[in-house]
Scaffold this active site. Structure first.
Site: not given
Length: 717
Positions: A212, A433, A443
């Protein structure tokens, strides 16, 4: 007989050119016979990927010197030795060795231009220039991938011509790959296993990396990108798509999009195609209309808090049973972006009370009148990631979607979308992850740190962004190795930074020139008896084990500077070693007269004892001559973690766990050679550590260097 020893773990872009030259000499020069031996190591004798023992006893331990020796054979240089030297010894072939596309793109384009109307790089027959360049390209997976795409027509034509007209090349590659395969098997036993047996690979593999564009890539994104690249380009020789998930105009910026492209290139990742979810807004709109017409979706104006409560407790929305016409009318209202439209969203009609809460009628479209950075004011409605991702995956031909383990609950939702719209199914593979101790990867939280001024920006060396860790001194090769070693594991663990930086040290230690710096605070001036009256300089190697780095000027004078900490450790009449000079005996130690600082050393007298045995001294110290060179002012900066807790819980307030001080700056003086350093150079200040030049010395302004952790427990982030 001469003998070539090759480190099978070394970069093939370095070793393959030499193997091809040696094989060509063995085949075409009756006066020379060179045996070839592979060793399952990264460096032969600990400091070089290749070593050549010549038949007269000469030992050559660098690629450049080996190239020069082999080029003494006329079968390799033909009639134009100078032109061939430019490519082989002069470094033009070596320019193709880096494994990130950004570094080799220009040399590849120059080579493509050079080969216009040429069958060979030099002259009209095969020479070492062709073999060295061909080997560098073939040994570099990034360069080889560019060749396979065929975009550089002259280069591709020449590459195929050399391969097809020299059938002896294939066995050389097979031999090298056989040893590389042995290395891969051994690596699999000691580390990650990538043979995850993806299903349905017989018809090809297409993966995607869908960032993104609302922030900079961090190390967690790097794992996703590298794994997708690995399975697409290395394991299955397939296709990698980079698709920007640009479905939220409130957060996205062109700046972030450009930075992602640059960071992928730095990591050596070259997508076969770049696309945008916004490319498919028309199709996604039409697919949403189909769901509304089929009453598989509905418009809802329930307030956010109420909707969250209803989803949590399995309560149906009051709008759930609206007719298709009613829902379509409200969808049209949303498309205008007016006040009424902003009240509504579209929800998929999956389930009210499914135990998996991800299946409880998720939102698939929202109204947002803010302009989009690519489509402008065309749209006032935008699909959610959960709706767009599976549909675009299917439309673009993605065969295998690699997703982090957090999405596991959403996998049934992903498949529901495809089934409801009768679209082609996509295989999903989950992987864990990467989480690191005392590190934030959220983020939202990282953005808060930037906006509140806790850090300098997204490239702050304390940040886990790709730009941050590179600015701290991480090499791309080490980053790739570390991440790929983690593999596609599904085990969620909090990793320590220790191994991460220890991996990096393996790459920088052999190539970091050695320099000297002395902390300015309370630095001690020592007089050296037995030294020449006039200052002088000598050429010394920049690296004791890597002569290819060249030499530096070391100044000697009868007065030198020594670190205060070293001076305080000396004993009267103790024999010490002055590194790069020899032994000396401490004849006099002067301390401060200030009763508060009695331990402070204010002066020393040393007497040279160059015949002394350096192996027997306890203190081996760095020093700087005060004459014979211009000392360079430098600032050495070290860092600590931004937060104090290994793992923050959901209800933890980040502000409660901020490290009070995370920057540590030391003013120092460095040897005169430091004036030549450029930004991004990596060096070692002996006995102080490894450093990356963040700002070079110029116009009299001090150089600024960041300390690079080495994996030791106290190394900070």
């Amino acid at each position: 007989m001469a003998a070539l020893t090759v480190a099978s773990k070394a970069n093939q872009a370095v070793t393959l050119p030499i193997l091809l030259l040696v094989q060509h000499v063995n085949t075409n020069d009756q006066d020379v016979d060179i045996s070839i031996d592979f060793q399952n190591v990264e460096d032969v004798d600990g400091n070089t990927p290749v070593k050549l023992d010549w038949h007269d006893g000469e030992v050559l331990q660098s690629p450049t010197s080996i190239h020069a020796k082999l080029l003494e054979r006329k079968v390799l240089h033909g009639e134009d030795r100078q032109a061939v030297d430019e490519w082989v010894v002069g470094g033009r072939a070596a320019d193709l060795a880096p494994t990130d596309f950004k570094s080799i793109e220009r040399p590849l384009l120059e080579l493509d231009h050079h080969l216009t109307l040429r069958s060979y790089i030099v002259g009209y027959t095969l020479t070492a220039a062709d073999l060295a360049v061909w080997g560098a390209v073939r040994g570099n997976k990034v360069a080889y991938a560019a060749i396979k795409k065929g975009a550089m027509t002259n280069l591709t034509r020449w590459f195929k011509w050399v391969e097809e007209t020299n059938d002896w090349i294939a066995p050389v590659i097979q031999s090298l790959n056989a040893h590389a395969q042995e290395r891969k098997i051994a690596k699999s036993k000691e580390g990650a296993n990538y043979d995850i047996a993806l299903p349905d690979t017989d018809k090809g593999v297409v993966t995607r990396f869908p960032p993104e564009p609302s922030g900079y890539l961090h190390i967690g994104h790097a794992k996703a990108a590298l794994l997708n690249d690995y399975f697409a380009h290395e394991m299955y020789k397939g296709t990698l798509i980079c698709r920007f998930d640009d479905t939220n105009p409130s957060k996205e910026k062109e700046e972030f999009q450009d930075s992602i492209v640059e960071d992928l290139a730095l990591m050596g990742i070259k997508p076969d195609k770049t696309s945008y979810t916004s490319d498919y807004f028309n199709q996604l709109h039409d697919l949403c209309v189909i769901l509304l017409k089929d009453t598989k979706a509905y418009a809802d104006d329930t307030e956010r808090e109420t909707m969250q409560h209803e989803r949590m407790h399995g309560i149906a929305s009051k709008r759930r049973d609206a007719t298709a016409d009613e829902n379509l009318a409200r969808f049209e209202e949303m498309k205008t972006g007016n006040e009424e439209g902003l009240r509504w969203c579209i929800r998929a009609k999956m389930s009210v009370d499914n135990p998996n809460k991800a299946m409880r009628d998720p939102v698939i479209y929202r109204c947002n009148p803010q302009p989009h950075h690519r489509t402008g004011d065309k749209w006032k409605i935008y699909p959610t990631y959960d709706f767009a991702c599976p549909l675009v995956d299917s439309i673009e031909g993605i065969t295998h979607a690699l997703r982090t383990i957090e999405y596991r609950d959403r996998n049934p939702q992903y498949n529901w979308m495809l089934d409801a719209l009768k679209l082609r199914k996509v295989n999903i593979w989950d992987f864990a992850r990467m989480n690191f101790v005392r590190t934030l990867l959220s983020k939202r939280k990282l953005t808060k740190f930037v906006e509140s001024g806790i850090v300098w920006g997204w490239d702050d060396p304390r940040f886990p962004t790709i730009r941050g860790i590179r600015r701290r001194g991480m090499t791309i090769d080490a980053l790739r190795e570390y991440i790929l070693k983690q593999g596609p594991s599904r085990n969620i663990v909090n990793l320590d930074w220790t191994l991460f930086w220890a991996t990096n040290k393996k790459y920088i230690d052999p190539i970091a020139p050695r320099h000297t710096a002395i902390a300015k605070e309370n630095a001690v001036t020592a007089t050296v008896k037995g030294a020449r009256v006039a200052a002088y300089t000598e050429d010394k190697p920049k690296h004791g084990k890597n002569p290819e780095l060249g030499t530096k000027k070391v100044a000697y004078s009868s007065e030198i500077l020594i670190d205060q900490a070293d001076a305080q450790a000396f004993a009267q009449d103790e024999e010490i070693t002055l590194m790069n000079w020899g032994n000396a005996i401490v004849r006099k130690i002067t301390h401060s007269l200030n009763p508060l600082h009695r331990s402070l050393v204010t002066g020393l007298e040393l007497e040279l004892h160059l015949q002394g045995d350096v192996k027997k001294t306890k203190q081996k110290i760095t020093w700087l001559a005060t004459s014979g060179q211009t000392l360079i002012p430098v600032e050495l900066v070290d860092f600590d973690y931004l937060i104090t807790k290994d793992k923050l819980e959901e209800d933890d307030n980040v502000d409660d766990f901020l490290t009070p001080q995370t920057e540590f700056r030391t003013e120092a003086l460095a040897d005169g050679n430091v004036a030549e350093l450029r930004e991004d150079d990596v060096i070692q200040f002996e006995r102080k550590g490894y450093f990356r030049v963040d700002r070079r010395f110029q116009h009299g302004e001090k150089a600024v260097l960041f300390c690079i952790p080495t994996g030791k427990a106290n190394a900070g982030k």
